[in-house]
Motif scaffolding. Structure first.
Motif, mmCIF file in Angstrom:
data_model
loop_
_atom_site.group_PDB
_atom_site.id
_atom_site.type_symbol
_atom_site.label_atom_id
_atom_site.label_comp_id
_atom_site.label_asym_id
_atom_site.label_seq_id
_atom_site.Cartn_x
_atom_site.Cartn_y
_atom_site.Cartn_z
ATOM 1 N N MET A 40 22.887 38.939 37.085
ATOM 2 C CA MET A 40 23.438 39.955 37.914
ATOM 3 C C MET A 40 23.800 39.073 38.979
ATOM 4 S SD MET A 40 24.254 42.800 36.307
ATOM 5 C CE MET A 40 23.616 43.785 34.866
ATOM 6 N N GLU A 41 22.937 38.364 39.707
ATOM 7 C CA GLU A 41 23.267 37.659 40.948
ATOM 8 C C GLU A 41 24.680 36.794 40.634
ATOM 9 O OE1 GLU A 41 21.729 37.552 44.052
ATOM 10 O OE2 GLU A 41 20.825 39.312 43.339
ATOM 11 N N ALA A 42 24.669 36.279 39.585
ATOM 12 C CA ALA A 42 25.787 35.173 39.192
ATOM 13 C C ALA A 42 27.175 35.958 38.935
ATOM 14 C CB ALA A 42 25.636 34.407 37.825
ATOM 15 N N TRP A 43 27.029 37.404 38.795
ATOM 16 C CA TRP A 43 28.221 38.254 38.734
ATOM 17 C C TRP A 43 28.821 38.880 39.944
ATOM 18 C CZ3 TRP A 43 27.794 41.882 33.961
ATOM 19 C CH2 TRP A 43 27.696 41.174 32.584
ATOM 20 N N LYS A 44 28.312 38.677 41.016
ATOM 21 C CA LYS A 44 28.259 39.369 42.155
ATOM 22 C C LYS A 44 29.641 39.409 42.732
ATOM 23 C CE LYS A 44 24.038 40.563 44.514
ATOM 24 N NZ LYS A 44 22.970 40.534 45.515
ATOM 25 N N ALA A 45 30.459 38.143 42.483
ATOM 26 C CA ALA A 45 32.024 38.296 42.858
ATOM 27 C C ALA A 45 32.879 38.883 42.055
ATOM 28 C CB ALA A 45 32.267 36.797 42.973
ATOM 29 N N SER A 46 32.266 39.433 40.709
ATOM 30 C CA SER A 46 33.378 39.613 39.728
ATOM 31 C C SER A 46 33.653 41.277 39.901
ATOM 32 C CB SER A 46 32.679 39.752 38.206
ATOM 33 O OG SER A 46 31.577 40.707 38.309
ATOM 34 N N HIS A 47 34.695 41.761 39.603
ATOM 35 C CA HIS A 47 35.099 43.240 39.717
ATOM 36 C C HIS A 47 34.412 44.002 38.804
ATOM 37 C CE1 HIS A 47 38.096 46.538 40.092
ATOM 38 N NE2 HIS A 47 37.933 46.604 38.672
ATOM 39 N N LEU A 48 33.759 43.504 37.785
ATOM 40 C CA LEU A 48 32.967 44.228 36.823
ATOM 41 C C LEU A 48 31.884 44.836 37.400
ATOM 42 C CD1 LEU A 48 32.563 45.698 34.078
ATOM 43 C CD2 LEU A 48 31.369 43.310 33.439
ATOM 44 N N TYR A 49 31.020 43.728 38.189
ATOM 45 C CA TYR A 49 30.013 43.944 38.966
ATOM 46 C C TYR A 49 30.259 44.911 39.918
ATOM 47 C CZ TYR A 49 25.621 43.047 41.552
ATOM 48 O OH TYR A 49 24.220 43.244 41.906
ATOM 49 N N SER A 50 31.183 45.021 40.757
ATOM 50 C CA SER A 50 31.689 45.967 41.690
ATOM 51 C C SER A 50 31.726 47.395 40.849
ATOM 52 C CB SER A 50 32.887 45.550 42.194
ATOM 53 O OG SER A 50 33.292 46.727 43.265
ATOM 54 N N LEU A 51 32.521 47.423 39.841
ATOM 55 C CA LEU A 51 32.470 48.665 39.082
ATOM 56 C C LEU A 51 31.214 49.206 38.752
ATOM 57 C CD1 LEU A 51 35.637 48.117 37.037
ATOM 58 C CD2 LEU A 51 35.585 49.723 39.171
ATOM 59 N N LEU A 52 30.139 48.458 38.268
ATOM 60 C CA LEU A 52 28.903 48.965 37.897
ATOM 61 C C LEU A 52 28.344 49.502 39.176
ATOM 62 C CD1 LEU A 52 28.190 45.853 35.527
ATOM 63 C CD2 LEU A 52 28.089 47.966 34.840
ATOM 64 N N LEU A 53 28.303 48.965 39.955
ATOM 65 C CA LEU A 53 27.480 49.217 41.376
ATOM 66 C C LEU A 53 28.139 50.719 41.767
ATOM 67 C CD1 LEU A 53 26.762 46.056 43.546
ATOM 68 C CD2 LEU A 53 25.020 47.639 41.935
ATOM 69 N N GLN A 54 29.349 50.759 41.683
ATOM 70 C CA GLN A 54 30.176 51.893 42.187
ATOM 71 C C GLN A 54 29.578 53.193 40.983
ATOM 72 O OE1 GLN A 54 34.398 51.726 43.115
ATOM 73 N NE2 GLN A 54 34.195 49.589 42.591
ATOM 74 N N CYS A 55 29.266 52.580 39.879
ATOM 75 C CA CYS A 55 28.764 53.916 38.792
ATOM 76 C C CYS A 55 27.413 54.203 39.546
ATOM 77 C CB CYS A 55 28.687 53.269 37.820
ATOM 78 S SG CYS A 55 30.281 52.979 36.806
ATOM 79 N N MET A 56 26.845 53.494 40.060
ATOM 80 C CA MET A 56 25.119 53.664 40.337
ATOM 81 C C MET A 56 25.311 54.638 41.742
ATOM 82 S SD MET A 56 23.482 52.621 37.634
ATOM 83 C CE MET A 56 25.015 52.813 36.776
ATOM 84 N N ASP A 57 26.440 54.480 42.542
ATOM 85 C CA ASP A 57 26.567 55.230 43.542
ATOM 86 C C ASP A 57 26.430 56.764 43.297
ATOM 87 O OD1 ASP A 57 26.861 53.302 45.674
ATOM 88 O OD2 ASP A 57 28.636 53.299 45.359
ATOM 89 N N TYR A 58 26.632 57.146 41.887
ATOM 90 C CA TYR A 58 26.528 58.544 41.105
ATOM 91 C C TYR A 58 25.451 58.302 40.307
ATOM 92 C CZ TYR A 58 31.332 58.622 43.561
ATOM 93 O OH TYR A 58 32.339 58.350 44.244
ATOM 94 N N ARG A 59 24.436 57.745 40.554
ATOM 95 C CA ARG A 59 23.740 57.536 39.455
ATOM 96 C C ARG A 59 22.637 58.769 38.891
ATOM 97 N NH1 ARG A 59 18.491 56.837 39.760
ATOM 98 N NH2 ARG A 59 18.623 54.850 38.521
#
Length: 276
Positions: A241-260
């Motif tokens: 996951m650390e290697a993905w941090k700059a990706s748009h997909l990682y950002s979307l995944l974390l946004q989903c977790m804002d509503y976990r």
């Protein structure tokens, strides 16, 4: 294959008119729950335990609540698994009335055979392995075929599907109760676009709960992993996951977790009891 209940509609059709057609012309019973199933469009393999838990749980929930099931309606990917679940575990009533495929008209193989008015149409897909089109799954009871003028492309049905789900939520389960029809999003496998779909559900007001089947692969497994890892903190230390941090997909995944709080997974006990 005989397709009895289907209609070809424009992508900008009003959701309230489509729902009126379903309730009055098709005489579908108003649902007490809407199960909206999302996942991979292409064929994929589910582990036997995940497949059984998903199939038995989905149909148990549908039969016990009088739910409608929404899918993409094609004979591949997650829609095919829903069709198999209906075939294996569904009652005669469920097979005839409650499983709706919302499909892009231009994606349907041999769709010209479906053109007609007030007729039963035998439907036989060409089955060309090189074709980018898909056939309809015969274990769905109804089809909404959404036409935006394109051919061989997936996705134009998603806007109408979203609006129709919202319209169904406004329907009252009982005239004396101020409760609309609840919607549950069920996630199996899927690609990057599915993460955006999940974010759309959980960020609504009120949020639509999302049930993720871990072990089904790809997007579902990423969402399930992050859901576990962010139980007590938002930062994820997994090296991948650390290697993905700059990706748009990682950002979307974390946004989903804002509503976990709106995201869940079948517990071990639920899987054992085959319930959603």
């Amino acid at each position: 294959m005989l397709i009895k209940k289907y209609v070809r509609v424009a992508e900008d059709s009003k959701a309230e008119l489509v729902l009126q057609l379903m309730l009055k012309e098709w005489q579908m019973e108003k649902p007490k729950l809407l199960l909206s199933v999302h996942g991979g469009l292409q064929n994929f393999t589910l582990p036997p335990k995940v497949k059984h838990s998903f199939s038995r749980g989905l149909i148990t929930a549908a039969l016990s609540t009088g739910a409608w099931i929404f899918t993409d309606g094609v004979n591949t990917g997650v829609s095919k698994y829903v069709g198999e679940a209906v075939k294996t575990f569904g009652s005669h009533k469920l097979r005839k009335r409650n499983t709706v495929g919302l499909t892009s008209w231009g994606l349907i193989d041999n769709n010209m055979e479906l053109i007609g008015r007030d007729v039963f149409r035998p439907y036989q897909p060409v089955g060309n392995p090189l074709s980018k089109r898909a056939s309809l799954n015969r274990f769905h009871s109804h089809f909404l075929l959404v036409d935006d003028g394109t051919l061989g492309k997936y996705g134009c049905q998603q806007g109408l599907r979203r609006n129709l789900e919202k319209q169904i939520q406004l329907q009252r389960i009982h005239p004396r109760l101020n409760h609309g029809v609840p919607v549950l999003c069920v996630v199996i496998e899927g690609g990057p676009a599915l993460v955006s779909t999940v974010l759309d559900y959980v960020s609504r007001a009120p949020p639509v709960p999302v049930l993720i089947f871990e072990g089904s692969g790809r997007a579902a497994d990423l969402l399930a992993f992050l859901h576990k890892q962010t139980a007590n903190h938002r930062h994820v230390f997994d090296p991948v996951m650390e290697a993905w941090k700059a990706s748009h997909l990682y950002s979307l995944l974390l946004q989903c977790m804002d509503y976990r709080q709106a995201v869940s997974q079948p517990s071990a006990k639920q899987s054992q009891e085959n319930k959603l």
